[in-house]
Design an enzyme around this catalytic site. Structure first.
Site, mmCIF file in Angstrom:
data_model
loop_
_atom_site.group_PDB
_atom_site.id
_atom_site.type_symbol
_atom_site.label_atom_id
_atom_site.label_comp_id
_atom_site.label_asym_id
_atom_site.label_seq_id
_atom_site.Cartn_x
_atom_site.Cartn_y
_atom_site.Cartn_z
ATOM 1 N N ARG A 25 0.854 -1.405 0.008
ATOM 2 C CA ARG A 25 -0.087 0.008 -0.047
ATOM 3 C C ARG A 25 0.727 1.277 0.097
ATOM 4 O O ARG A 25 0.379 2.258 -0.420
ATOM 5 C CB ARG A 25 -1.104 0.000 1.120
ATOM 6 N N TYR A 75 -16.810 12.424 -17.756
ATOM 7 C CA TYR A 75 -17.440 11.186 -17.475
ATOM 8 C C TYR A 75 -18.449 11.179 -16.442
ATOM 9 O O TYR A 75 -18.449 11.929 -15.472
ATOM 10 C CB TYR A 75 -16.404 10.327 -17.021
ATOM 11 N N ASP A 90 -7.849 15.599 -17.159
ATOM 12 C CA ASP A 90 -7.954 14.130 -17.494
ATOM 13 C C ASP A 90 -7.467 13.714 -18.933
ATOM 14 O O ASP A 90 -8.383 14.301 -19.803
ATOM 15 C CB ASP A 90 -9.526 13.329 -17.457
#
Length: 407
Positions: free
Chosen positions: A74, A127, A199
């Site tokens: 992680r 999106y 993006d």
């Protein structure tokens, strides 16, 4: 946890003279790769949750940030780190972070810069899940938003408030491929001291590099073209060292939206063919757009390579080519569009994009269903709009399937 707990950064690799001389298509294959113990040509898959320490002192030193090395996946993993180095090199970034999904990339990037009481200005055409995140989930956390048409820069400026911290968009836009002027967005962001986030999923760094135009952070859904084979869910964020350190060691560490090493390994494998795949995607999309534009059953085609599209002027100065996604409106109503899609035999009815297969979907009822009807209308998403991710099949077979479905 400080960034120095991990091995050498992407920035250090970006400064190597050999990388500065390589083209992007070569970097997609070789960028970020490091020699390994056994000389394996292919990047080893480090499928391990945790990493052993030689002794207690070493473990303590790594946790304290006094010694580089891996602790827990992680917090970092050698396979994942190679993907991050490669993406940082391709985007011209100081560092990158791989995440568990494209939406994990979006949420991590936004939460790096936003907290309760802040405000974000975003494009009204994005999106569907990004729309839901910004308008619903962030709102629950006390982060307000204003969504406007980014074709209208005065409207973007007018939406900025004293508490505005971030300006966010995607370009080209999902689903109708509008192209926004990145330089103009950056100019506004700098004028008002905002963080600009773009993006870049539809383009990849091989077709567009927003950071080179002044953007602060770039996001990718690595599920799409970067992987290219439809078998991974993942995301990437690229930016400067300060922003990425906070994203990795506060947001990703504590929220936990990290990529699995196996998925990172699959993306590394997929990226070796990124350049050749993109060229075929673009070639096929250009030919399909021309066919659709000449077809009397089609009301309008949305694809930046067409001279009729508002984004055509950005080809060559902001984006190298128009990409592999296009959209079009059929002449007729919603049922007409549904019947057409159901008659297709080669094209696959599915969301996502960037796969080898040609995919078609109905944005209003699928990817952009989180929008209200009014919000869809404001974003230019009609009921008869269809989006195609043009695949790698022979273009004549793609066109033949569409032709038979238009009867």
């Amino acid at each position: 946890m400080e960034s120095k707990t991990l091995p050498s950064s992407a920035a250090e690799h970006a400064e190597l003279p050999v990388y500065n001389k390589l083209h992007a298509s070569t970097l997609a294959i070789h960028g970020g790769h490091q020699a390994n113990e056994h000389g394996a040509l292919v990047t080893p898959l480090h499928q391990s949750a945790t990493f052993a320490f030689d002794n207690a002192e070493q473990g303590g030193a790594r946790f304290a940030g006094d010694q580089p090395g891996y602790i827990y996946t992680r917090l970092g993993n050698p396979t994942t780190a190679e993907l991050e180095r490669k993406m940082a090199l391709l985007e011209g970034a100081e560092d990158a972070a791989a995440t568990a999904s494209g939406m994990a990339a979006v949420s991590s990037a936004l939460l790096t810069h936003l907290q309760a009481g802040d405000h974000i200005v975003a494009s009204n055409a994005i999106y569907g899940c990004s729309f839901a995140l910004i308008t619903t989930q962030l709102n629950r956390l006390g982060i307000r938003s204003t969504l406007v048409d980014f074709n209208n820069m005065p409207a973007v400026t007018a939406a900025i408030e004293p508490t505005t911290k971030v300006i966010f968009c995607e370009t080209p836009v999902n689903p109708h491929l509008d192209v926004f002027d990145i330089r103009a967005i950056v100019a506004i962001a700098k004028q008002y001291d905002l963080v600009s986030i773009v993006d870049n999923t539809f383009m990849t760094p091989l077709l567009q590099q927003p950071l080179a135009l002044g953007v602060d952070m770039v996001i990718h859904s690595a599920t799409k073209y970067l992987n290219g084979h439809g078998d991974v869910i993942a995301g990437i964020v690229c930016g400067n060292r300060e922003h990425m350190t906070r994203l990795k060691y506060e947001i990703l560490k504590d929220f936990g939206g990290v990529i699995s090493p196996h998925d990172a390994w699959l993306i590394l494998r997929g990226m070796k063919t990124l350049d050749v795949r993109l060229q075929r995607h673009c070639d096929n999309a250009e030919q399909l757009a021309q066919y659709l534009q000449a077809n009397q059953a089609i009301a309008k085609v949305f694809y930046p390579a067409l001279s009729s599209h508002q984004g055509h002027r950005f080809i060559g100065r902001q984006m190298k080519r128009a990409g592999g996604v296009l959209a079009f409106e059929l002449i007729g109503d919603l049922q007409h569009a549904i019947d057409f899609v159901n008659r297709l035999t080669l094209l696959t009815i599915a969301v996502s994009l960037g796969d080898a297969e040609t995919l078609i979907q109905h944005p209003a009822s699928m990817t952009h269903s989180p929008y209200t009807p009014q919000a869809r209308a404001e974003a230019g998403i009609s009921d008869n709009l269809l989006r195609i991710s043009v695949g790698l099949e022979d273009i004549n077979d793609i066109i033949a399937d569409i032709e038979q479905a238009l009867v």
